[in-house]
Every structure is written in structure tokens, then in C-alpha cells.
Motif scaffolding. Structure first.
Motif, mmCIF file in Angstrom:
data_model
loop_
_atom_site.group_PDB
_atom_site.id
_atom_site.type_symbol
_atom_site.label_atom_id
_atom_site.label_comp_id
_atom_site.label_asym_id
_atom_site.label_seq_id
_atom_site.Cartn_x
_atom_site.Cartn_y
_atom_site.Cartn_z
ATOM 1 N N THR A 71 -9.759 30.018 -18.601
ATOM 2 C CA THR A 71 -11.094 29.430 -18.457
ATOM 3 C C THR A 71 -11.819 29.892 -17.194
ATOM 4 O OG1 THR A 71 -10.182 27.486 -17.321
ATOM 5 C CG2 THR A 71 -10.407 27.372 -19.731
ATOM 6 N N LYS A 72 -11.192 30.779 -16.439
ATOM 7 C CA LYS A 72 -11.842 31.231 -15.206
ATOM 8 C C LYS A 72 -13.121 32.002 -15.494
ATOM 9 C CE LYS A 72 -11.017 33.782 -10.921
ATOM 10 N NZ LYS A 72 -10.065 34.624 -10.153
ATOM 11 N N GLY A 73 -13.159 32.709 -16.630
ATOM 12 C CA GLY A 73 -14.373 33.442 -16.980
ATOM 13 C C GLY A 73 -15.569 32.518 -17.156
ATOM 14 N N LEU A 74 -15.347 31.357 -17.769
ATOM 15 C CA LEU A 74 -16.422 30.381 -17.921
ATOM 16 C C LEU A 74 -16.913 29.888 -16.567
ATOM 17 C CD1 LEU A 74 -14.963 28.287 -20.889
ATOM 18 C CD2 LEU A 74 -16.787 29.975 -21.007
ATOM 19 N N ARG A 75 -15.971 29.557 -15.697
ATOM 20 C CA ARG A 75 -16.353 29.052 -14.374
ATOM 21 C C ARG A 75 -17.049 30.127 -13.550
ATOM 22 N NH1 ARG A 75 -11.010 27.157 -14.695
ATOM 23 N NH2 ARG A 75 -10.386 28.671 -13.078
ATOM 24 N N THR A 76 -16.551 31.368 -13.675
ATOM 25 C CA THR A 76 -17.162 32.471 -12.927
ATOM 26 C C THR A 76 -18.601 32.691 -13.347
ATOM 27 O OG1 THR A 76 -15.002 33.554 -12.679
ATOM 28 C CG2 THR A 76 -16.972 34.916 -12.372
ATOM 29 N N TYR A 77 -18.830 32.706 -14.647
ATOM 30 C CA TYR A 77 -20.203 32.901 -15.130
ATOM 31 C C TYR A 77 -21.094 31.731 -14.724
ATOM 32 C CZ TYR A 77 -24.119 33.139 -18.364
ATOM 33 O OH TYR A 77 -25.378 33.154 -18.911
ATOM 34 N N TRP A 78 -20.602 30.517 -14.857
ATOM 35 C CA TRP A 78 -21.402 29.328 -14.537
ATOM 36 C C TRP A 78 -21.869 29.359 -13.080
ATOM 37 C CZ3 TRP A 78 -22.476 25.089 -17.818
ATOM 38 C CH2 TRP A 78 -23.072 23.993 -17.186
ATOM 39 N N ASN A 79 -20.981 29.741 -12.192
ATOM 40 C CA ASN A 79 -21.314 29.714 -10.767
ATOM 41 C C ASN A 79 -22.036 30.980 -10.321
ATOM 42 O OD1 ASN A 79 -19.994 27.194 -10.413
ATOM 43 N ND2 ASN A 79 -18.013 28.231 -10.220
ATOM 44 N N ALA A 80 -21.679 32.125 -10.925
ATOM 45 C CA ALA A 80 -22.253 33.392 -10.462
ATOM 46 C C ALA A 80 -23.740 33.493 -10.768
ATOM 47 C CB ALA A 80 -21.504 34.570 -11.077
ATOM 48 N N VAL A 81 -24.151 33.018 -11.911
ATOM 49 C CA VAL A 81 -25.555 33.161 -12.312
ATOM 50 C C VAL A 81 -26.351 31.863 -12.141
ATOM 51 C CG1 VAL A 81 -24.897 34.910 -14.002
ATOM 52 C CG2 VAL A 81 -25.157 32.547 -14.742
ATOM 53 N N ASP A 82 -25.690 30.798 -11.655
ATOM 54 C CA ASP A 82 -26.348 29.491 -11.552
ATOM 55 C C ASP A 82 -26.901 29.079 -12.926
ATOM 56 O OD1 ASP A 82 -27.382 27.139 -10.633
ATOM 57 O OD2 ASP A 82 -28.876 28.045 -9.301
ATOM 58 N N PHE A 83 -25.995 28.866 -13.861
ATOM 59 C CA PHE A 83 -26.364 28.655 -15.260
ATOM 60 C C PHE A 83 -27.322 27.483 -15.474
ATOM 61 C CE2 PHE A 83 -25.580 26.859 -19.501
ATOM 62 C CZ PHE A 83 -25.922 27.941 -20.274
ATOM 63 N N PRO A 84 -27.157 26.331 -14.817
ATOM 64 C CA PRO A 84 -28.135 25.245 -15.043
ATOM 65 C C PRO A 84 -29.575 25.660 -14.752
ATOM 66 C CG PRO A 84 -26.193 24.401 -13.932
ATOM 67 C CD PRO A 84 -26.050 25.885 -13.943
#
Length: 292
Positions: A71-84
Motif C-alpha cells: 500500500t506504499k504506492g497509494l500513500r506515496t501518490y496521496w502525499n506526493a501530489v497532494d491528492f485532496p
């Protein structure tokens, strides 16, 4: 002695069950099902690789089964691009374009279809021609104008651009529908003393509501998936949309496939939820349009 009459009782034909209409029906259903399964294959690969570690992906490739729930890929994407923030930008732009595009399309089509503007066919043809223009031909003029008016790198610029683009298609569609609108309803409203705006909101709008709902859904999804114009017009991290954020994960020589698949999976969820919420509205709108 039996009475002989000149009429005979009607012969009743056996009613065939809709589930037994021949082999052709089942062949069509089978082909449609196979087509749907083929379309789901890319989504299955995306789901499979979204929870796969880079080591599993490098050793086994995209078709291998993951050895761990990564699940690290999900967390990486969420934080790297500021998904919200990217989600808010996409929802704001797509929602605004959907509402404004439908409103502009309705007003334009009302003037062309009901108002009977002189040169109506030429104007509708121009809207159709504008809808055929590729976005690549519009990039430089839009970029130059946005720079000159001070709207470059703002969400408002993208909202205005896509409102015009989407309303070109909406105007063409609604003008064709309103061109065949029953004149008796308009004449009855005029005899009752209804003005132009009253006819629009009390007579035309209720009859076009299903079609407008379909346009609203299409405009939202189309704008949500747009990539080229937001890529050129939105260069700041605070204004970028989800498709642009996904493209930022890929470098010139290296791509983190598990993180990219995880980001694609997260980015797909809001659009799927939106479609599921308005699925019944879309089905009713298309059915009502077919009946009319």
C-alpha cells in the motif's frame, strides 16, 4: 341447428415470451458481455498492479500476482501530489463547466430553436464546426489570450475555455431538439400572456430536463478527463487537476509503475462514484430522449 354467422371469432396468436426470442438474442447478449469483459481487462491490471511492490513488478512483470499487499504506492501518490487539493480542483472545474455549459447551451439553443434567429442553419453549422476543431489547434491562441488578460495559471481560465467548448456541442444538440418543439405549446403560452423568460422556464425547461441532465453528466465526465489544456494552462501545483498530477509521476527515463497504477486507481474512484450516483438520471434521460 347451429347458427351460421358472417363473422368469425378472431384467431389468437400465441404470445412469445421475451426470454425465448430465438438464437439471435442470445448471440447479441453474449457478444455484449464479452465486449464488457474485454473493456474491464485494463481495470483489472490496474487493480492488480496498484497493490504490488516495485520488486514484484520488476521480477514478475505486470501479469504476476503480488506476493504481499503493498500500500506504499497509494500513500506515496496521496502525499506526493497532494491528492485532496487536486481532487478539489478537478471537482470545482468539472462541476462549474457542467453547470455553466448546460446553462449557456440552453440559452443559445432557445434563441436558435425557438426564437428562429435569421441564419439559424449557418449558426448551428458554425457550432458544429467549432465542436470538430482539435484542441491542439486551440492551444496557442488560448495561451496567448489567457496571458494577455491575466488569467493564465488560474482555474477560471480553464472553466471559461471548457464552458465554451462544451456548450458548442450542447448548443448544436439542443438547437436540433428545439427546432422540432411543438409550436402549439408556445402559442398557448403566448395567449396566456407568458413572456420570453416565462416560456423558457415554465414550458421549454421542464420538457428538456431529461436531456439537460444527460448533458450535465457528460460535460462533467468529459471535463474531468481533460488533460492537454489543463497541462498547458495550469502550471502551478496549487491549480493542477488530477490527470495532470498523474502525468507528473512519470519522468523522462523512469516510471514507478505501482505508484502510477495506485494513483490511477484513486483518481478513478471519484468519477465512478459520480457515475453511480447519477446512473438512474442518465438512464431516464436517454430513455426520455428516445421516446420523444
Amino acid at each position: 341447428m347451429a347458427l351460421i354467422t358472417g363473422t368469425s371469432a378472431p384467431v389468437r396468436r400465441p404470445v412469445r415470451d421475451r426470454h425465448h426470442r430465438g438464437v439471435g438474442r442470445w448471440v447479441v447478449l453474449t457478444l455484449v458481455t464479452l465486449g464488457a469483459l474485454v473493456m474491464l481487462v485494463p481495470f483489472a491490471f490496474m487493480l492488480l498492479n496498484a497493490f504490488k511492490s516495485p520488486g514484484d513488478y520488476s521480477s514478475g512483470g505486470p501479469l504476476s500476482w503480488p506476493t504481499e499487499f503493498y500500500t506504499k504506492g497509494l500513500r506515496t501518490y496521496w502525499n506526493a501530489v497532494d491528492f485532496p487539493l487536486k481532487l478539489w480542483n478537478s471537482a470545482l472545474i468539472a462541476g462549474s463547466v457542467a453547470v455553466l455549459g448546460v446553462a449557456v447551451s440552453l440559452l443559445n439553443a432557445y434563441a436558435l430553436g425557438v426564437g428562429r434567429v435569421r441564419g439559424r442553419l449557418w449558426i448551428v453549422g458554425l457550432f458544429l464546426l467549432a465542436n470538430m476543431l482539435p484542441q491542439e489547434a486551440l492551444i496557442y491562441p488560448l495561451y496567448y489570450v489567457a496571458k494577455e488578460v491575466g488569467l493564465y495559471n488560474t482555474r477560471l481560465a480553464v472553466i471559461i475555455i471548457f464552458t465554451v467548448i462544451q456548450s458548442a456541442f450542447g448548443t448544436y444538440l439542443l438547437a436540433s431538439v428545439l427546432g422540432t418543439f411543438p409550436r402549439s405549446l408556445l402559442e398557448a403560452a403566448a395567449l396566456d400572456g407568458a413572456g420570453t423568460w416565462t416560456v423558457l422556464w415554465r414550458v421549454v425547461f421542464p420538457n428538456l430536463r431529461p436531456t439537460l441532465a444527460v448533458l450535465l453528466i457528460f460535460f462533467f465526465i468529459w471535463t474531468w478527463n481533460e488533460f492537454l489544456i489543463p497541462l498547458v494552462m495550469l502550471i502551478d501545483n496549487q491549480t493542477q487537476t488530477i490527470p495532470v498530477a498523474l502525468a507528473s509521476l512519470q519522468g523522462d527515463r523512469l516510471m514507478d509503475a505501482p505508484t502510477t497504477n495506485a494513483g490511477s486507481l484513486i483518481s478513478l474512484v471519484p468519477a465512478v462514484v459520480f457515475f453511480l450516483i447519477f446512473q438512474r438520471t442518465l438512464a431516464r434521460g436517454i430513455t426520455a430522449g428516445a421516446e420523444k
